[in-house]
Motif scaffolding. Sequence first.
Motif, short mmCIF file in Angstrom:
data_model
loop_
_atom_site.label_atom_id
_atom_site.label_comp_id
_atom_site.label_asym_id
_atom_site.label_seq_id
_atom_site.Cartn_x
_atom_site.Cartn_y
_atom_site.Cartn_z
N ALA A 1 -1.58 9.41 1.35
CA ALA A 1 -2.97 9.34 0.87
C ALA A 1 -3.73 10.61 1.22
O ALA A 1 -4.49 11.14 0.40
N ALA B 1 0.83 -1.21 0.00
CA ALA B 1 0.00 0.00 0.00
C ALA B 1 0.86 1.25 0.00
O ALA B 1 0.53 2.24 -0.68
N LEU C 1 -2.89 13.44 -1.14
CA LEU C 1 -3.48 13.28 -2.46
C LEU C 1 -4.98 13.59 -2.44
O LEU C 1 -5.51 14.21 -3.37
N VAL C 2 -5.66 13.16 -1.38
CA VAL C 2 -7.10 13.43 -1.27
C VAL C 2 -7.36 14.93 -1.17
O VAL C 2 -8.23 15.48 -1.85
N TRP D 1 0.62 6.17 -7.05
CA TRP D 1 -0.55 6.99 -7.31
C TRP D 1 -0.18 8.47 -7.36
O TRP D 1 -0.72 9.23 -8.16
N SER E 1 0.80 3.98 -2.93
CA SER E 1 0.46 5.39 -2.71
C SER E 1 1.44 6.31 -3.43
O SER E 1 1.04 7.37 -3.96
N THR F 1 1.75 5.65 4.93
CA THR F 1 0.80 5.51 3.82
C THR F 1 -0.34 6.50 3.98
O THR F 1 -0.77 7.13 3.00
N ALA F 2 -0.82 6.68 5.21
CA ALA F 2 -1.93 7.61 5.47
C ALA F 2 -1.51 9.05 5.16
O ALA F 2 -2.32 9.83 4.65
#
Length: 377
Positions: free
Chosen positions: A365, A233, A368-369, A240, A237, A361-362
């Motif tokens: 993420a 993950a 990106l959000v 991504w 990420s 990872t959080a």
Amino acid sequence: MTSRNEPQPDADLPARVSTLELFFDLVFVFTITQLTSMLAEHVTPAAAGRVLLIFGLLWWMYSAYVWLTNTRTPSRVPERLLLLLGMVGFLIIGLSIPHAFGGDGERGRDGLAFGLGYLLVVAVHSGLYLRVNRNIWRILPFNLGSALLLVIAGLTPSPAAYGLWGAALALQVFASLFVRLAGRFEIQPEHFVERHGSLLIVAFGESVADVGIGAGGQRVTVSLALSAALGLALTASLWWAFFGTADDDRAARSLARADRAERPRLVLAAYFYAYIPMLLGIVAIAAGLKTAIGHPGATLTAGPAVALAGGVTLFLTGDVLFRWVLRTGIPWYRAAAAAAALAAWPVATAVDAAAGIALLTAIVAAALVIEQATVKA
């Protein structure tokens, strides 16, 4: 009338990346995995310094081959055979990396092999490039000088050998700063973007392979499976961040719009310098994951924790520089995530490995959000 030193048009201008180039990249990434293993074995400032020296020298010559194949597709048999010979040089370099440096007062066991492999890489590149653009004469003395310094370093005991390695890298830095590229080298944007995108994909794939290597020989427990999934993950990420937000497509359009004489400078800034922290970040993350997956229920020591957090920071920093140079998107959320990832490394030493990976990872993420929500607003 055109000068004989100006780049000449060629019927074999590359439209897409050839399978031989992808094969070449697989061999090059083998050298990257060797650096990962070196760092994973000893996550120390000394090991990091050796990784930086080796990576800098390898990345310069890899990029030199990309510029070569961007000028003309290796479609003729002699060109293909010579490119395969260059791959042999990179393979020799990769095999010699673990023992390229010696202890105090000692020569590296395989230091000479590294230098000779590098000399082969430089010789093949120069011979091929002279066939398509004689302006390579402006770069060739720097490349050859670096290779000869590395051969001498292979015969020299430490710590003097480190000075020779540093001088070899400095020669290449001077070449990039003082040789004028505009008007002397043509850039085919689509091919350049595709080639470097493919390299990142292969590098990400090798980092996932390191997750499997770290788990090798262990019983597949819930803790191990969770840690491995989180390692995937984290890598996903970062994939991504670059590919999932179409940075590569926007980069191609940006280069295509740029003046032809300006493209070499942009490519050097975005696909050479900005890629350095991105690739080093992947190396550091892979080294950290290799250790973390091997001890899924334990807390990480300072070295692997710094490798993981620092790797994410390096990758995002490179991505920020890439976006800034080519003006392909908002870089500030990623810059904030890079700082947050670095600040998170003390936390990673206080929780188990899986939790540390999940936190990093959080962070990626969340950036990106927020970025996507801002773009759509």
